[in-house]
Design a protein around this motif. Sequence first.
Motif, mmCIF file in Angstrom:
data_model
loop_
_atom_site.group_PDB
_atom_site.id
_atom_site.type_symbol
_atom_site.label_atom_id
_atom_site.label_comp_id
_atom_site.label_asym_id
_atom_site.label_seq_id
_atom_site.Cartn_x
_atom_site.Cartn_y
_atom_site.Cartn_z
ATOM 1 N N MET A 40 -19.458 -26.312 -13.233
ATOM 2 C CA MET A 40 -20.093 -25.110 -12.701
ATOM 3 C C MET A 40 -20.569 -24.186 -13.827
ATOM 4 O O MET A 40 -21.596 -23.542 -13.709
ATOM 5 N N MET A 41 -19.815 -24.131 -14.922
ATOM 6 C CA MET A 41 -20.248 -23.321 -16.072
ATOM 7 C C MET A 41 -21.548 -23.881 -16.640
ATOM 8 O O MET A 41 -22.465 -23.134 -16.972
ATOM 9 N N LYS A 42 -21.625 -25.194 -16.724
ATOM 10 C CA LYS A 42 -22.825 -25.839 -17.270
ATOM 11 C C LYS A 42 -24.036 -25.587 -16.375
ATOM 12 O O LYS A 42 -25.142 -25.370 -16.852
ATOM 13 N N GLN A 43 -23.821 -25.591 -15.072
ATOM 14 C CA GLN A 43 -24.917 -25.406 -14.123
ATOM 15 C C GLN A 43 -25.307 -23.945 -13.927
ATOM 16 O O GLN A 43 -26.313 -23.655 -13.287
ATOM 17 N N SER A 44 -24.526 -23.015 -14.461
ATOM 18 C CA SER A 44 -24.749 -21.594 -14.165
ATOM 19 C C SER A 44 -26.068 -21.053 -14.713
ATOM 20 O O SER A 44 -26.631 -20.125 -14.165
ATOM 21 N N GLY A 45 -26.543 -21.592 -15.817
ATOM 22 C CA GLY A 45 -27.763 -21.081 -16.421
ATOM 23 C C GLY A 45 -27.522 -19.853 -17.283
ATOM 24 O O GLY A 45 -28.459 -19.323 -17.892
ATOM 25 N N GLN A 47 -25.973 -17.804 -20.568
ATOM 26 C CA GLN A 47 -25.815 -18.137 -21.978
ATOM 27 C C GLN A 47 -24.405 -17.854 -22.489
ATOM 28 O O GLN A 47 -23.860 -18.644 -23.244
ATOM 29 N N GLY A 48 -23.834 -16.737 -22.099
ATOM 30 C CA GLY A 48 -22.502 -16.361 -22.592
ATOM 31 C C GLY A 48 -21.388 -17.112 -21.877
ATOM 32 O O GLY A 48 -21.480 -17.405 -20.679
ATOM 33 N N ILE A 49 -20.323 -17.395 -22.612
ATOM 34 C CA ILE A 49 -19.179 -18.112 -22.046
ATOM 35 C C ILE A 49 -18.554 -17.312 -20.905
ATOM 36 O O ILE A 49 -18.221 -17.864 -19.859
ATOM 37 N N GLN A 52 -20.734 -17.548 -17.864
ATOM 38 C CA GLN A 52 -20.625 -18.895 -17.289
ATOM 39 C C GLN A 52 -19.317 -19.027 -16.496
ATOM 40 O O GLN A 52 -19.302 -19.567 -15.388
ATOM 41 N N GLU A 53 -18.250 -18.523 -17.097
ATOM 42 C CA GLU A 53 -16.941 -18.615 -16.448
ATOM 43 C C GLU A 53 -16.931 -17.804 -15.146
ATOM 44 O O GLU A 53 -16.417 -18.261 -14.122
ATOM 45 N N ARG A 54 -17.506 -16.618 -15.191
ATOM 46 C CA ARG A 54 -17.588 -15.779 -13.998
ATOM 47 C C ARG A 54 -18.332 -16.507 -12.879
ATOM 48 O O ARG A 54 -17.905 -16.529 -11.738
ATOM 49 N N GLU A 55 -19.463 -17.107 -13.224
ATOM 50 C CA GLU A 55 -20.258 -17.832 -12.238
ATOM 51 C C GLU A 55 -19.497 -19.047 -11.686
ATOM 52 O O GLU A 55 -19.572 -19.353 -10.499
ATOM 53 N N ALA A 56 -18.773 -19.723 -12.564
ATOM 54 C CA ALA A 56 -18.002 -20.898 -12.125
ATOM 55 C C ALA A 56 -16.923 -20.485 -11.133
ATOM 56 O O ALA A 56 -16.761 -21.108 -10.083
ATOM 57 N N TYR A 57 -16.182 -19.425 -11.467
ATOM 58 C CA TYR A 57 -15.121 -18.961 -10.571
ATOM 59 C C TYR A 57 -15.666 -18.441 -9.246
ATOM 60 O O TYR A 57 -15.002 -18.535 -8.219
#
Length: 108
Positions: A40-45, A47-49, A52-57
């Motif tokens: 999900m982090m990879k698919q978030s689009g 740039q910042g870790i 990405q983590e927020r979007e994954a969660y």
Amino acid sequence: MDFDPHDAIDYIYKTAPIFGKSKGQLAELEAYKSSLKAIMMKQSGEQGIGAQEREAYASDEYQNLCKAIGEATEQAETLKWRLESARLRMEAWRTEQASNRNIERLTK
């Protein structure tokens, strides 16, 4: 107390594979949690870790996985304590039988 210890033994024998499968599913879901987060982090689009983590969660997939882990944990714990209950019933029966033997010995 009218109790047949064989019923408890049969219950443990029949339930053990279900408990094992439940624990296996829980372990599988827990292991997949990190993989799903990375996907999900990879698919978030983003740039910042952190982003990405927020979007994954926040993703539906991650939230659904967390719910599945909760359900699997509930099932595994329920089975665990039912098995423990059957074991304790056998122990109580064993203690009762020993007490009855002592009473019979003392009253002869």
